[in-house]
Design a protein around this motif. Sequence first.
Motif, short mmCIF file in Angstrom:
data_model
loop_
_atom_site.label_atom_id
_atom_site.label_comp_id
_atom_site.label_asym_id
_atom_site.label_seq_id
_atom_site.Cartn_x
_atom_site.Cartn_y
_atom_site.Cartn_z
N THR A 32 87.06 64.56 -16.75
CA THR A 32 87.61 65.75 -17.38
C THR A 32 88.07 65.43 -18.80
N GLU A 33 88.76 64.31 -18.97
CA GLU A 33 89.24 63.91 -20.29
C GLU A 33 88.05 63.65 -21.23
N ARG A 34 87.01 62.96 -20.72
CA ARG A 34 85.83 62.68 -21.54
C ARG A 34 85.14 63.97 -21.94
N LYS A 39 83.85 67.84 -26.04
CA LYS A 39 83.86 69.25 -26.45
C LYS A 39 84.59 69.39 -27.78
N SER A 40 85.74 68.73 -27.90
CA SER A 40 86.53 68.79 -29.13
C SER A 40 85.75 68.20 -30.30
N VAL A 41 85.12 67.05 -30.08
CA VAL A 41 84.35 66.40 -31.15
C VAL A 41 83.17 67.28 -31.54
N ARG A 42 82.49 67.87 -30.54
CA ARG A 42 81.36 68.75 -30.81
C ARG A 42 81.80 69.92 -31.69
N GLN A 43 82.94 70.53 -31.35
CA GLN A 43 83.45 71.66 -32.14
C GLN A 43 83.79 71.21 -33.56
N ARG A 44 84.41 70.04 -33.67
CA ARG A 44 84.79 69.54 -35.00
C ARG A 44 83.55 69.22 -35.83
N VAL A 45 82.49 68.71 -35.17
CA VAL A 45 81.25 68.39 -35.89
C VAL A 45 80.54 69.67 -36.31
N SER A 47 81.78 72.82 -36.74
CA SER A 47 82.43 73.76 -37.66
C SER A 47 83.75 73.24 -38.22
N GLY A 48 84.16 72.09 -37.84
CA GLY A 48 85.49 71.63 -38.26
C GLY A 48 85.46 70.57 -39.33
N ASP A 49 86.48 69.73 -39.30
CA ASP A 49 86.70 68.73 -40.34
C ASP A 49 85.68 67.59 -40.33
N LEU A 50 84.95 67.41 -39.22
CA LEU A 50 83.97 66.32 -39.16
C LEU A 50 82.58 66.72 -39.66
N LYS A 51 82.37 68.01 -39.88
CA LYS A 51 81.05 68.50 -40.25
C LYS A 51 80.54 67.84 -41.53
N ASP A 52 81.35 67.85 -42.59
CA ASP A 52 80.93 67.26 -43.87
C ASP A 52 80.75 65.76 -43.75
#
Length: 155
Positions: A32-34, A39-45, A47-52
């Motif tokens: 569940t944690e993984r 999911k969090s990393v995917r969202q950040r990649v 549309s978030g801060d990790l995209k650029d």
Amino acid sequence: PRMSVRFGFQQKERERKERQRSERKAREREETERYEMEKSVRQRVESGDLKDTVASRVRQMLETTKVEERIQQRTNELIVAKREEELRAIEKARTECIAAARRKEEERLSEAQRLKDILEENKRKVDDEARRRAEGETRAMLERQGERPGRDAAP
């Protein structure tokens, strides 16, 4: 004594089941944690801060000479394969055209031969008919000539 063995066995069995249950729950918690972290990393990649940051790293990785060489090699392979495919298609079309032209020429020659045979047969028939007429006329002329001397001799 018998009960204590059974009790000891039951206690060990309970401990084993408890340990398996806790291990299973720990695995489920980790999964569940993984999943949540991915999911969090995917969202950040996306549309978030990790995209650029990710886009920049990908660009850097793609600009290496090794990647460019692989892209060029693959492109060349695809070009060669496409060219060979097109050459095969052209050769197939050429072969089909030649075969069709040969069939057409053979049909034309066959038709010409058939017409020639008909003309030869007609010529033979005309010649035969002319010969029969000539023979008939010769026979008739000879008969007429044969009758004349006989008529001339009778008076």
